[in-house]
Scaffold this motif. Structure first.
Motif, PDB file in Angstrom:
ATOM      1  N   PRO A 139       0.862  -1.168   0.175  1.00 61.08           N
ATOM      2  CA  PRO A 139      -0.006   0.063   0.012  1.00 61.08           C
ATOM      3  C   PRO A 139       0.801   1.269   0.109  1.00 61.08           C
ATOM      4  CG  PRO A 139       0.137  -1.184   2.122  1.00 61.08           C
ATOM      5  CD  PRO A 139       0.787  -1.786   1.520  1.00 61.08           C
ATOM      6  N   GLY A 140       0.447   2.349  -0.456  1.00 60.49           N
ATOM      7  CA  GLY A 140       1.159   3.451  -0.546  1.00 60.49           C
ATOM      8  C   GLY A 140       0.611   4.492  -1.558  1.00 60.49           C
ATOM      9  N   SER A 141       1.245   5.897  -1.569  1.00 64.56           N
ATOM     10  CA  SER A 141       0.690   6.829  -2.254  1.00 64.56           C
ATOM     11  C   SER A 141       1.523   7.113  -3.561  1.00 64.56           C
ATOM     12  CB  SER A 141       0.760   8.187  -1.446  1.00 64.56           C
ATOM     13  OG  SER A 141      -0.372   8.073  -0.317  1.00 64.56           O
ATOM     14  N   VAL A 142       1.014   7.735  -4.551  1.00 62.37           N
ATOM     15  CA  VAL A 142       1.710   7.995  -6.076  1.00 62.37           C
ATOM     16  C   VAL A 142       1.675   9.207  -6.346  1.00 62.37           C
ATOM     17  CG1 VAL A 142       1.866   7.266  -8.287  1.00 62.37           C
ATOM     18  CG2 VAL A 142       1.378   5.468  -6.587  1.00 62.37           C
ATOM     19  N   LEU A 143       2.735   9.974  -6.354  1.00 64.99           N
ATOM     20  CA  LEU A 143       2.739  11.638  -6.858  1.00 64.99           C
ATOM     21  C   LEU A 143       2.714  11.395  -8.383  1.00 64.99           C
ATOM     22  CD1 LEU A 143       3.200  14.594  -6.202  1.00 64.99           C
ATOM     23  CD2 LEU A 143       5.667  13.943  -6.390  1.00 64.99           C
ATOM     24  N   ILE A 144       2.048  12.372  -8.900  1.00 66.57           N
ATOM     25  CA  ILE A 144       1.849  12.823 -10.294  1.00 66.57           C
ATOM     26  C   ILE A 144       2.603  14.252 -10.920  1.00 66.57           C
ATOM     27  CG2 ILE A 144       0.240  12.949 -12.386  1.00 66.57           C
ATOM     28  CD1 ILE A 144      -1.815  11.229 -10.629  1.00 66.57           C
ATOM     29  N   LEU A 145       3.375  13.945 -11.395  1.00 70.64           N
ATOM     30  CA  LEU A 145       4.188  15.348 -11.871  1.00 70.64           C
ATOM     31  C   LEU A 145       3.878  15.884 -13.215  1.00 70.64           C
ATOM     32  CD1 LEU A 145       7.682  14.779 -10.533  1.00 70.64           C
ATOM     33  CD2 LEU A 145       5.940  16.156  -9.322  1.00 70.64           C
ATOM     34  N   ASP A 146       3.079  16.778 -13.397  1.00 72.66           N
ATOM     35  CA  ASP A 146       2.504  17.197 -14.600  1.00 72.66           C
ATOM     36  C   ASP A 146       3.537  18.804 -15.224  1.00 72.66           C
ATOM     37  OD1 ASP A 146       1.312  17.655 -17.151  1.00 72.66           O
ATOM     38  OD2 ASP A 146      -0.876  18.188 -16.171  1.00 72.66           O
ATOM     39  N   THR A 147       3.314  19.222 -16.116  1.00 74.86           N
ATOM     40  CA  THR A 147       4.072  20.283 -16.944  1.00 74.86           C
ATOM     41  C   THR A 147       3.566  21.466 -16.588  1.00 74.86           C
ATOM     42  OG1 THR A 147       3.246  19.833 -18.897  1.00 74.86           O
ATOM     43  CG2 THR A 147       4.954  18.554 -18.493  1.00 74.86           C
ATOM     44  N   ILE A 148       3.012  21.981 -17.481  1.00 71.12           N
ATOM     45  CA  ILE A 148       2.186  23.447 -17.590  1.00 71.12           C
ATOM     46  C   ILE A 148       0.897  23.205 -17.845  1.00 71.12           C
ATOM     47  CG2 ILE A 148       2.222  25.616 -18.683  1.00 71.12           C
ATOM     48  CD1 ILE A 148       5.130  24.776 -19.691  1.00 71.12           C
ATOM     49  N   ALA A 149      -0.052  23.744 -16.918  1.00 78.61           N
ATOM     50  CA  ALA A 149      -1.414  23.751 -17.238  1.00 78.61           C
ATOM     51  C   ALA A 149      -1.813  24.476 -18.604  1.00 78.61           C
ATOM     52  CB  ALA A 149      -2.036  24.856 -16.080  1.00 78.61           C
ATOM     53  N   GLY A 150      -2.625  23.672 -19.026  1.00 75.82           N
ATOM     54  CA  GLY A 150      -3.054  24.040 -20.506  1.00 75.82           C
ATOM     55  C   GLY A 150      -2.478  23.277 -21.619  1.00 75.82           C
ATOM     56  N   THR A 151      -1.536  22.340 -21.285  1.00 80.33           N
ATOM     57  CA  THR A 151      -0.946  21.396 -22.159  1.00 80.33           C
ATOM     58  C   THR A 151      -1.857  20.261 -22.351  1.00 80.33           C
ATOM     59  OG1 THR A 151       1.247  22.390 -21.532  1.00 80.33           O
ATOM     60  CG2 THR A 151       1.074  20.097 -22.722  1.00 80.33           C
ATOM     61  N   SER A 152      -2.282  19.843 -23.630  1.00 80.12           N
ATOM     62  CA  SER A 152      -3.566  19.150 -23.737  1.00 80.12           C
ATOM     63  C   SER A 152      -2.846  17.643 -23.499  1.00 80.12           C
ATOM     64  CB  SER A 152      -3.938  19.178 -25.175  1.00 80.12           C
ATOM     65  OG  SER A 152      -3.166  18.713 -26.142  1.00 80.12           O
ATOM     66  N   THR A 153      -1.733  17.460 -24.024  1.00 79.87           N
ATOM     67  CA  THR A 153      -1.339  15.897 -23.754  1.00 79.87           C
ATOM     68  C   THR A 153      -0.932  15.601 -22.704  1.00 79.87           C
ATOM     69  OG1 THR A 153       0.854  16.870 -24.475  1.00 79.87           O
ATOM     70  CG2 THR A 153      -0.389  15.819 -26.131  1.00 79.87           C
ATOM     71  N   THR A 154      -0.036  16.200 -21.722  1.00 83.28           N
ATOM     72  CA  THR A 154       0.320  15.923 -20.172  1.00 83.28           C
ATOM     73  C   THR A 154      -0.864  15.769 -19.442  1.00 83.28           C
ATOM     74  OG1 THR A 154       1.008  18.200 -19.740  1.00 83.28           O
ATOM     75  CG2 THR A 154       2.758  16.657 -20.675  1.00 83.28           C
ATOM     76  N   ALA A 155      -1.913  16.818 -19.701  1.00 87.12           N
ATOM     77  CA  ALA A 155      -3.236  16.975 -18.772  1.00 87.12           C
ATOM     78  C   ALA A 155      -3.952  15.452 -18.948  1.00 87.12           C
ATOM     79  CB  ALA A 155      -3.959  18.056 -19.248  1.00 87.12           C
ATOM     80  N   ALA A 156      -3.857  15.129 -20.192  1.00 86.04           N
ATOM     81  CA  ALA A 156      -4.701  13.848 -20.549  1.00 86.04           C
ATOM     82  C   ALA A 156      -3.878  12.639 -20.168  1.00 86.04           C
ATOM     83  CB  ALA A 156      -4.737  13.531 -21.947  1.00 86.04           C
ATOM     84  N   ARG A 157      -2.581  12.639 -19.828  1.00 81.28           N
ATOM     85  CA  ARG A 157      -1.911  11.584 -19.119  1.00 81.28           C
ATOM     86  C   ARG A 157      -2.080  11.578 -17.672  1.00 81.28           C
ATOM     87  NH1 ARG A 157       3.725  13.587 -22.448  1.00 81.28           N
ATOM     88  NH2 ARG A 157       2.856  12.957 -24.505  1.00 81.28           N
ATOM     89  N   ALA A 158      -2.030  12.623 -17.263  1.00 82.70           N
ATOM     90  CA  ALA A 158      -2.091  12.787 -15.786  1.00 82.70           C
ATOM     91  C   ALA A 158      -3.537  12.381 -15.296  1.00 82.70           C
ATOM     92  CB  ALA A 158      -1.761  14.315 -15.281  1.00 82.70           C
ATOM     93  N   LYS A 159      -4.636  12.695 -16.060  1.00 80.41           N
ATOM     94  CA  LYS A 159      -6.025  12.242 -15.767  1.00 80.41           C
ATOM     95  C   LYS A 159      -6.196  11.023 -15.959  1.00 80.41           C
ATOM     96  CE  LYS A 159     -10.891  13.394 -16.395  1.00 80.41           C
ATOM     97  NZ  LYS A 159     -11.226  12.300 -16.302  1.00 80.41           N
ATOM     98  N   GLY A 160      -5.547  10.350 -16.918  1.00 80.03           N
ATOM     99  CA  GLY A 160      -5.825   8.989 -17.215  1.00 80.03           C
ATOM    100  C   GLY A 160      -5.212   8.056 -16.167  1.00 80.03           C
ATOM    101  N   PHE A 161      -3.724   8.571 -15.554  1.00 76.98           N
ATOM    102  CA  PHE A 161      -3.197   7.766 -14.805  1.00 76.98           C
ATOM    103  C   PHE A 161      -4.010   7.878 -13.512  1.00 76.98           C
ATOM    104  CE2 PHE A 161      -0.291   7.356 -11.129  1.00 76.98           C
ATOM    105  CZ  PHE A 161       0.661   6.741 -11.720  1.00 76.98           C
ATOM    106  N   GLU A 162      -4.455   8.975 -12.976  1.00 74.06           N
ATOM    107  CA  GLU A 162      -5.179   9.234 -11.800  1.00 74.06           C
ATOM    108  C   GLU A 162      -6.701   8.240 -11.671  1.00 74.06           C
ATOM    109  OE1 GLU A 162      -5.447  12.761  -8.606  1.00 74.06           O
ATOM    110  OE2 GLU A 162      -6.319  13.411 -10.610  1.00 74.06           O
ATOM    111  N   ASP A 163      -7.242   8.177 -12.989  1.00 76.12           N
ATOM    112  CA  ASP A 163      -8.379   7.559 -13.105  1.00 76.12           C
ATOM    113  C   ASP A 163      -8.062   6.266 -12.885  1.00 76.12           C
ATOM    114  OD1 ASP A 163      -9.902  10.001 -13.608  1.00 76.12           O
ATOM    115  OD2 ASP A 163     -10.110   9.608 -15.579  1.00 76.12           O
ATOM    116  N   GLU A 164      -7.102   5.633 -13.610  1.00 85.04           N
ATOM    117  CA  GLU A 164      -6.800   4.075 -13.392  1.00 85.04           C
ATOM    118  C   GLU A 164      -6.344   3.640 -12.042  1.00 85.04           C
ATOM    119  OE1 GLU A 164      -6.023   0.266 -14.261  1.00 85.04           O
ATOM    120  OE2 GLU A 164      -7.212   1.639 -15.193  1.00 85.04           O
TER     121      GLU A 164
END
Length: 333
Positions: free
Chosen positions: A169-194
């Motif tokens: 068990p444990g926590s996972v940190l998600i590091l995104d880049t710049i707000a408004g960058t469509s690709t990395t935002a989708a990656r972060a959301k896809g990761f958090e959802d899964e």
């Protein structure tokens, strides 16, 4: 998408974005032409590619694929790239095309809203628009968008992380880049959802790094203190991954906290070999470039285009690194 850290010179003008660099030099280049406007026959076979940033293995690989496909189809492709993943710098390049647009513009918008007006100006002068890697929020501008399925990439990263962690068990940190960058935002959301499908793991939140490795390292250092049960970090691009590795190295946590990065640049592959990363999610940028040119040429020749196309993604660990070497990004064509 990947971004590379460079120095941003103050007062950058459009003319500064016209330096020529060929793909074979190992940099995403900046080149221009003095031909007549795109509506004239002189430009009917000219394509322009404006990636997110220059000197970047992801975009170099994309450029190589695009150049090869353009040559095969009888078109000429030139590339101009900003020194930094920055909307203002990319805007100056696109604005410079206003009086002399190519027949088609392939572009990776650095901001899904700020790049709308300059891209529309080129479109209004007769150029076909194809989005590669990133896209605008306004879906009426481009004839086609070609990218990885970034939400799926984030999902694949979370599944990979779950396999690496096992039942712990444990926590996972998600590091995104710049707000408004469509690709990395989708990656972060896809990761958090899964991640919600893996009850032993919980999100420690999404933090933005402004695409600066130093900021990513600082975020990791702080997270190691504030989140004692940190078992993993998902870095959504090259710079966040490099910064995360630095933060873990400084804290003596390399290999103790699982780091899953996105992309397969030479430095990331080297980091995977050394154990700094436990996995990489590789895109296929050359395929994105190839498909982008195909869609641009189809639009110019009056053939059907596909509004949304995706390229494959691959999860790579140290154990299967050699078997996936064809997905490593290039530094030259």
């Amino acid at each position: 998408m990947k971004f590379s850290k460079t120095v941003l010179a103050a007062g950058t003008l459009a003319s500064a974005a016209m330096l020529v660099a060929a793909c074979g030099s190992g940099q995403v280049g900046q080149s221009g032409s003095g031909d007549k406007p795109g509506g004239n026959s002189a430009n009917s076979k000219k394509l322009a590619l404006v990636p997110g940033v220059q000197a970047e293995p992801f975009y170099i690989s994309m450029q190589c694929g695009a150049e090869a496909e353009a040559k095969k189809l009888g078109y000429e492709l030139t590339t101009q790239a900003p020194q930094k993943f920055d909307a203002a710098m990319q805007t100056s390049i696109v604005n410079a095309m206003g009086s002399n647009p190519p027949a088609a513009l392939l572009i990776a918008p650095t901001d899904d809203q700020a790049m709308l007006a300059p891209i529309e100006q080129v479109k209004n002068r007769g150029a076909k628009i194809v989005e590669v890697d990133t896209s605008l929020k306004d879906k009426s501008v481009a004839v086609s968008s070609v990218s990885s399925d970034n939400a799926e990439g984030g999902k694949l990263a979370a599944q990979t992380m779950a396999k690496l962690v096992g039942d712990k068990p444990g926590s996972v940190l998600i590091l995104d880049t710049i707000a408004g960058t469509s690709t990395t935002a989708a990656r972060a959301k896809g990761f958090e959802d899964e991640l919600k499908n893996h009850p032993n793991l919980k999100s420690a939140g999404i933090q933005f790094t402004q695409n600066e490795p130093e900021q990513a390292a600082s975020k990791v250092t702080a997270a190691l203190v504030s989140t004692p049960d940190l078992v993993g970090i998902f870095a959504t691009n090259l710079n966040t991954g490099e910064g995360a590795a630095t933060g873990l190295r400084n804290a003596g946590k390399i290999g103790k906290v699982n780091l899953v990065g996105f992309d397969a640049s030479p430095s990331e592959v080297d980091g995977l070999k050394k154990g700094e990363y436990q996995a990489l999610i590789a895109q296929d940028p050359a395929q994105i470039g190839t498909k982008g040119v195909d869609q641009a040429v189809a639009a110019l020749e009056g053939k059907p285009t596909e509004r949304n196309l995706t390229a494959q993604l691959h999860s790579i660990t140290k154990d299967d690194l050699d078997a996936n070497s064809q997905y490593f990004y290039k530094q030259s064509c």
